[in-house]
Design a protein around this motif. Structure first.
Motif, PDB file in Angstrom:
ATOM      1  N   VAL A 131      38.324  33.603  30.939  1.00  0.00           N
ATOM      2  CA  VAL A 131      39.308  33.555  29.860  1.00  0.00           C
ATOM      3  C   VAL A 131      40.341  34.634  30.153  1.00  0.00           C
ATOM      4  O   VAL A 131      40.014  35.811  30.211  1.00  0.00           O
ATOM      5  N   THR A 132      41.591  34.224  30.349  1.00  0.00           N
ATOM      6  CA  THR A 132      42.630  35.155  30.763  1.00  0.00           C
ATOM      7  C   THR A 132      43.134  35.994  29.598  1.00  0.00           C
ATOM      8  O   THR A 132      42.799  35.746  28.435  1.00  0.00           O
ATOM      9  N   ALA A 133      43.965  36.984  29.942  1.00  0.00           N
ATOM     10  CA  ALA A 133      44.535  37.860  28.911  1.00  0.00           C
ATOM     11  C   ALA A 133      45.374  37.076  27.909  1.00  0.00           C
ATOM     12  O   ALA A 133      45.499  37.470  26.746  1.00  0.00           O
ATOM     13  N   SER A 134      45.940  35.944  28.353  1.00  0.00           N
ATOM     14  CA  SER A 134      46.775  35.130  27.455  1.00  0.00           C
ATOM     15  C   SER A 134      45.955  34.093  26.695  1.00  0.00           C
ATOM     16  O   SER A 134      46.506  33.314  25.924  1.00  0.00           O
ATOM     17  N   LEU A 161      39.935  39.243  42.947  1.00  0.00           N
ATOM     18  CA  LEU A 161      40.403  37.895  42.623  1.00  0.00           C
ATOM     19  C   LEU A 161      40.205  37.576  41.146  1.00  0.00           C
ATOM     20  O   LEU A 161      41.075  36.964  40.504  1.00  0.00           O
ATOM     21  N   LEU A 162      39.069  37.991  40.580  1.00  0.00           N
ATOM     22  CA  LEU A 162      38.838  37.770  39.154  1.00  0.00           C
ATOM     23  C   LEU A 162      39.884  38.476  38.305  1.00  0.00           C
ATOM     24  O   LEU A 162      40.384  37.924  37.305  1.00  0.00           O
ATOM     25  N   GLU A 163      40.241  39.695  38.669  1.00  0.00           N
ATOM     26  CA  GLU A 163      41.240  40.429  37.892  1.00  0.00           C
ATOM     27  C   GLU A 163      42.618  39.790  38.039  1.00  0.00           C
ATOM     28  O   GLU A 163      43.397  39.753  37.086  1.00  0.00           O
ATOM     29  N   TRP A 164      42.928  39.276  39.223  1.00  0.00           N
ATOM     30  CA  TRP A 164      44.181  38.539  39.399  1.00  0.00           C
ATOM     31  C   TRP A 164      44.213  37.315  38.475  1.00  0.00           C
ATOM     32  O   TRP A 164      45.226  37.021  37.846  1.00  0.00           O
ATOM     33  N   VAL A 165      43.088  36.599  38.411  1.00  0.00           N
ATOM     34  CA  VAL A 165      43.013  35.434  37.530  1.00  0.00           C
ATOM     35  C   VAL A 165      43.166  35.842  36.075  1.00  0.00           C
ATOM     36  O   VAL A 165      43.870  35.171  35.295  1.00  0.00           O
ATOM     37  N   TYR A 166      42.535  36.936  35.703  1.00  0.00           N
ATOM     38  CA  TYR A 166      42.591  37.375  34.303  1.00  0.00           C
ATOM     39  C   TYR A 166      44.035  37.607  33.851  1.00  0.00           C
ATOM     40  O   TYR A 166      44.384  37.328  32.697  1.00  0.00           O
ATOM     41  N   PHE A 167      44.878  38.079  34.745  1.00  0.00           N
ATOM     42  CA  PHE A 167      46.256  38.384  34.379  1.00  0.00           C
ATOM     43  C   PHE A 167      47.232  37.269  34.736  1.00  0.00           C
ATOM     44  O   PHE A 167      48.448  37.483  34.749  1.00  0.00           O
ATOM     45  N   LEU A 168      46.709  36.065  34.997  1.00  0.00           N
ATOM     46  CA  LEU A 168      47.594  34.933  35.252  1.00  0.00           C
ATOM     47  C   LEU A 168      48.518  34.698  34.069  1.00  0.00           C
ATOM     48  O   LEU A 168      48.091  34.747  32.914  1.00  0.00           O
TER      49      LEU A 168
END
Length: 484
Positions: A437-440, A465-472
């Motif tokens: 579940v991303t930040a948005s 990679l997980l952190e990159w996805v989180y901030f998509l």
């Protein structure tokens, strides 16, 4: 064996061909590629798919068609098939017959138990089964304990064939009658000059031999790694423990898979029965249940409860029993590995999940030959999301930095509490697949598979990679990939 060598060569060729056919087309997140480089893992040994669940195309896809070993991430495949074929409320039964006359609490005859593969017969539930038996008037048994395991038809299994560790719980074999995950729990108790080995339940006929050197260290880190357990074949089983044990450890519990499932069931049943004041005078023998209606049908907890333990703690035995159960339910008893594989494949096809590169052996990922590709796992995650059973599927997965196999991973990361992911780890494989579940507030399917000698060092790359996805960002153009 020549056939096994040929199979391995074929699979290796399939992996290499798949990798060569799916070269990356754009740049990855810099932190991700830097972490892979630091770990010594080439990009062509990594497969990734990242796709928001409301998007038509992935935002990141690399080697998605490569057939790779997913390790325990294969449990997602078996779990998805089970939820869809068996249903969330499915239960296993264990049936019991009192074959003889019963008077004043004494059964003058045999007690017969038939198992259907219940993977959740813990000590507590074994006690409940016996409590129901006593409620039906059985206190003492003047006959044999007859165990019917015919619901599963399995080839001979060598628990040590996978990695030479036959006593480790993760290698415990499946069985139609399995108690307490086939675990025998031993208490290690330091004395004045030696370390005593005391079983939680009586093990008649088994010799426990301590060759542990007691030292005066106060620390206790890594105490299990300092112990080697062995149980050579012989007429009289002898468990021997060697190594060192720190006095500072105090009393510790060590659980091992010492016996085949029916033997462990026997020890546990008899131990609990005696603790409750019951007697059982006869021998334990294999046999077949009668055609008459059983006196007791003991139901398991529902499938959804089993899936939580199975996935959050990556329980191989539970998965292997579930895999076999799928085969028996789909194609009739007895359960076989071939029936289990057919049932999984047919269920995935019915749910619109492609299976062209799926290779199944036991459905648990405890295998050198099982294969799946990232595209299949992504399709499965998306199919699960569209299903009315999504809540049951997702809730069984470990939560990043909070529970299960992820409890001590990604702590302090942005994804803490925001990702449900199945883990997978073997000597040359490391994998993650699930939902972020991303930040948005978007929910994104996430798959990352690594097959390489340095796969155990891929944790930093997974986190990056997980952190990159989180901030998509929440509004990526459909059909276009984000910069990698």
């Amino acid at each position: 064996m020549p056939s096994v060598r040929i199979a391995f060569r074929f699979l290796a060729g399939l992996v290499i061909a798949s990798l060569a056919a799916s070269a990356p087309a754009a740049d990855f997140p810099p932190a991700f590629t830097a972490a892979l480089k630091q770990a010594g893992i080439p990009l062509d040994h990594v497969a990734v798919v990242v796709q928001p669940l409301d998007a038509v195309e992935p935002v990141l896809s690399h080697n998605a068609g490569a057939a790779l070993n997913p390790a325990s991430v294969m449990k997602l495949v078996t779990s998805f098939a089970a939820l869809n074929h068996l249903g969330p409320g499915y239960t296993w039964t264990t049936e019991v017959w009192a074959d003889g006359t019963l008077a004043d609490g004494v059964l003058d005859g045999d007690l017969i138990i038939k198992g259907y593969g219940d993977p959740g017969l813990t000590l507590e539930r074994m006690w409940l089964l016996q409590r129901e038996l006593r409620a039906r008037g059985v206190r003492h048994i003047r006959g044999n304990l007859v165990l019917d395991t015919s619901h599963f038809d399995l080839p001979p299994i060598d628990p040590g064939a996978f990695d030479g560790e036959p006593l480790e719980l993760y290698n415990a074999p499946p069985g139609a009658l399995v108690a307490n995950f086939n675990a025998t729990t031993l208490r290690l108790k330091p004395g004045e000059r030696e370390v005593l080995i005391v079983p939680d339940l009586a093990l008649p006929g088994v010799t426990l031999r301590s060759r542990l050197a007691l030292d005066d260290r106060a620390g206790c880190n890594g105490w299990k790694d300092a112990i080697t357990s062995s149980m050579p074949d012989g007429a009289s089983p002898v468990l021997e423990m060697r190594g060192s044990y720190a006095r500072g450890c105090g009393e510790q519990a060590l659980s091992l898979s010492l016996f085949e499932p029916a033997a462990t069931f026997d020890f546990i049943f008899r131990g609990l029965w005696a603790e409750s004041g019951g007697t059982l005078t006869g021998a334990t023998v294999a046999g077949r249940a009668p055609s008459a209606e059983p006196q007791l049908k003991f139901a398991s907890e529902p499938l959804t409860t089993a899936l939580i333990r199975l996935n959050k703690y990556s329980n191989n035995l539970m998965t292997r029993n579930l895999f076999l159960t799928l085969g028996a339910e789909a194609f009739g008893a007895p359960a076989t590995l071939e029936k289990g594989a057919r049932a999984v494949r047919e269920t995935l096809i019915a749910q619109g999940v492609p299976v062209d590169k799926l290779v199944l052996e036991n459905g648990a990922g405890l295998s050198r030959i099982e294969r799946v590709n990232a595209a299949l796992l992504n399709a499965l995650l998306r199919a699960a999301y569209r299903s009315p059973l999504f809540a049951e599927f997702e809730s069984a997965l470990p939560i990043a930095a909070l529970d299960g196999t992820l409890k001590r991973r990604f702590n302090g990361s942005a994804v803490t509490g925001n990702a449900h992911l199945k883990t997978g780890t073997l000597r040359d494989a490391s994998a993650l697949a699930g939902y972020v579940v991303t930040a948005s507030g978007q929910r994104v399917s996430f798959v990352m598979l690594v097959n390489h000698a340095n796969a155990p060092h891929s944790g930093a790359a997974q986190r990056a990679l997980l952190e990159w996805v989180y901030f998509l960002p929440s509004a990526l153009p459909e059909g276009k990939a984000a910069q990698r």
